[in-house]
Design a protein around this motif. Structure first.
Motif, short mmCIF file in Angstrom:
data_model
loop_
_atom_site.label_atom_id
_atom_site.label_comp_id
_atom_site.label_asym_id
_atom_site.label_seq_id
_atom_site.Cartn_x
_atom_site.Cartn_y
_atom_site.Cartn_z
N HIS A 292 0.83 -1.21 0.00
CA HIS A 292 0.00 0.00 0.00
C HIS A 292 0.87 1.26 0.00
O HIS A 292 0.59 2.22 -0.75
N LEU A 293 1.92 1.28 0.79
CA LEU A 293 2.79 2.46 0.84
C LEU A 293 3.52 2.66 -0.49
O LEU A 293 3.68 3.79 -0.96
N ALA A 294 3.98 1.57 -1.11
CA ALA A 294 4.70 1.68 -2.39
C ALA A 294 3.79 2.18 -3.50
O ALA A 294 4.25 2.88 -4.41
N ARG A 295 2.51 1.82 -3.46
CA ARG A 295 1.58 2.28 -4.49
C ARG A 295 1.12 3.72 -4.25
O ARG A 295 0.71 4.40 -5.19
N THR A 296 1.18 4.18 -3.00
CA THR A 296 0.62 5.49 -2.66
C THR A 296 1.66 6.61 -2.76
O THR A 296 1.36 7.70 -3.26
N TYR A 297 2.89 6.35 -2.30
CA TYR A 297 3.89 7.41 -2.17
C TYR A 297 5.03 7.22 -3.17
O TYR A 297 5.42 6.08 -3.47
N GLY A 298 5.56 8.32 -3.63
CA GLY A 298 6.69 8.28 -4.57
C GLY A 298 8.03 8.24 -3.87
O GLY A 298 8.97 7.64 -4.37
N THR A 299 8.14 8.91 -2.73
CA THR A 299 9.38 8.93 -1.95
C THR A 299 9.06 8.63 -0.50
O THR A 299 8.22 9.30 0.11
N VAL A 300 9.71 7.62 0.03
CA VAL A 300 9.52 7.22 1.43
C VAL A 300 10.84 7.43 2.15
O VAL A 300 11.89 6.95 1.71
N VAL A 301 10.79 8.16 3.25
CA VAL A 301 11.98 8.50 4.03
C VAL A 301 11.91 7.79 5.37
O VAL A 301 10.89 7.88 6.08
N VAL A 302 12.97 7.07 5.72
CA VAL A 302 13.04 6.34 6.99
C VAL A 302 14.35 6.69 7.69
O VAL A 302 15.24 7.33 7.12
N GLU A 303 14.45 6.26 8.93
CA GLU A 303 15.66 6.49 9.71
C GLU A 303 16.71 5.41 9.42
O GLU A 303 16.37 4.27 9.12
N GLN A 304 17.97 5.79 9.55
CA GLN A 304 19.07 4.83 9.47
C GLN A 304 19.30 4.29 10.87
O GLN A 304 20.02 4.86 11.68
N LEU A 305 18.64 3.16 11.20
CA LEU A 305 18.67 2.61 12.54
C LEU A 305 19.68 1.47 12.64
O LEU A 305 19.81 0.67 11.71
#
Length: 440
Positions: A292-305
């Motif tokens: 769902h997230l891949a189909r909805t958003y063009g750029t996804v930003v996450v933390e380098q954990l």
């Protein structure tokens, strides 16, 4: 047509096998033979002088052992060669600093598996809508659940084909994992919005736009302890508790060094089945959410954990014992259950397949900084779930995970990005550009 129009992708697909009890015994014997081949190969490699170690010598030793011992000959020859190839690759990974030295495989702790390195031996045929058939060496034709269209039969060619498979056994039975190679048109850049995601325990995935993704299963019980069985229903939890008590009771009658009884092994199998069911539910939620997230958003930003350091024990040493050890252990279990690293891996290859992009930003102070004024004010994160900015000129308040997600997206927009490998190059999917002449 440009050269970058077509992309060669490699991914895996896992399906459940429908086996008779006799078939299960055959595959169990092959899996034990594969594990024994690994252990014998490890003995041969470590005990042979370095001047005599070679791939040919190891190959000759395996061939001779298969002639001398019938219980090793039950393993197909190609599967034995796959064990040899995997063992040498393990040493290469060790020499390159990517892994530790290969070691013995325990009968209890190692996963039972058999490799089928050549896809042309599978002869996959779709029987009807729900079932297909596959040819397994030394076993014959076996039915498997058809849940995904595979490049089999007339649909298979040089670029769209199954390159091999691996038979894997878990608590729910034997499965087959196909290695699939396809040629697909390169997706156009995703025009969706940008979003920052903060992975947490109270809210599994908090999004900067407020569209949080929650699986509806609390990470903690009312008394504050960690719920390690949150993916099970109340009745399943009661059954699991009863089985664990039965196992503890029967284990008390076993003498030291004595093999477990058949009843105890059956109880262990029932516990494993419940644990495996919970794991599959968690995986299903992760797959649906990341798709769902891949189909909805063009750029996804996450933390380098650095998750390995985050789940370290707080027990300490004898000289300097730790504090709040029990609470930290519960938090570590909750973090491990959420499997943040697996979520990022899924997002990486799914975003690449939909034309999106995954970006990582530095993690320090994302949960302590106010997303409204941008200041670090002491005391703003007194509560684990709520953020209240103590800056007299701000006073913004909101969910703590949402505040961190907004900070993550802001770091990306101002250019604080951590360099990561190219999107799509991961264990689940690989991309390779091909010339337009090979396109279908």
């Amino acid at each position: 047509m440009s050269e970058s129009t077509w992309v060669k992708r490699q991914f895996g697909h896992r399906a459940r096998l429908a086996l008779s009890p006799a078939d299960v015994r055959v595959l169990d014997a092959q899996a034990h033979a594969a594990r024994a081949t690994w252990n014998l190969l490890h003995d041969f490699w470590t005990m042979t002088p370095k001047c005599r170690r070679s791939l040919k010598a190891a190959d000759d030793a395996i061939r001779q052992a298969r002639k001398d011992f019938d219980w090793l000959a039950v393993l197909p020859a190609q599967a034995a060669q796959a064990v040899l190839k995997t063992y040498f690759q393990a040493w290469k990974n060790c020499w390159d600093g990517r892994a530790e030295e290969p070691n013995f495989k325990s009968r209890i702790r190692s996963v039972m598996s058999v490799d089928i390195p050549q896809g042309r031996d599978l002869n996959i045929v779709r029987v009807h809508r729900r079932w297909g058939m596959v040819q397994i060496p030394k076993l014959g034709r076996v039915h498997f659940r058809w849940t995904k269209d595979l490049p089999a039969g007339k649909r298979a060619d040089k670029e769209n084909r199954i390159t091999g498979a691996r038979l894997v056994k878990d608590a729910l039975g034997w499965h087959i994992a196909f290695r699939v190679q396809t040629l697909e048109a390169e997706p156009k850049p995703h025009q969706g919005p940008q979003v920052g995601i903060d992975a947490g325990v109270n809210i599994p995935l908090a999004l900067s736009d407020g569209n949080h993704q929650d699986h509806g299963r609390p990470a903690q019980l009312p008394d504050g302890t960690s719920d390690r069985d949150k993916w099970l229903t109340p009745k399943e939890k009661e059954k699991l508790l009863r089985l664990e008590r039965e196992a503890a009771h029967r284990r008390g009658f076993r003498k030291r060094g004595q093999k477990p009884s058949r009843r105890l092994r059956h109880t262990y199998d029932q516990i494993k089945q419940l644990r495996a069911r919970a794991t599959r539910r968690a995986l299903d939620w992760q797959h649906q959410t990341t798709t769902h997230l891949a189909r909805t958003y063009g750029t996804v930003v996450v933390e380098q954990l650095d998750i390995t350091n985050m789940v370290k024990s707080a027990r300490g040493t004898v000289e300097e014992p730790g504090t709040n050890v029990k609470a930290k252990a519960g938090l570590n279990r909750s973090i491990s259950q959420e499997a943040w690293g697996r979520t990022v891996t899924m997002l990486t290859y799914k975003l690449a397949r939909h034309g999106g992009e995954l970006v990582k930003v530095p993690a320090p102070n994302t949960s302590r900084r106010c997303s409204a004024c941008g200041l670090l004010t002491p005391g703003s994160r007194e509560d684990q779930a709520t953020f209240v900015c103590k800056n007299p000129d701000c006073g913004w308040s909101g969910n703590a995970d949402w505040n961190a997600a907004r900070n993550i997206l802001h770091l990306y927009r101002i250019g604080h990005v951590v360099a990561v490998p190219a999107a799509g190059r991961c264990s689940r999917q690989a991309r390779k550009r091909v010339k337009p002449a090979t396109a279908r």
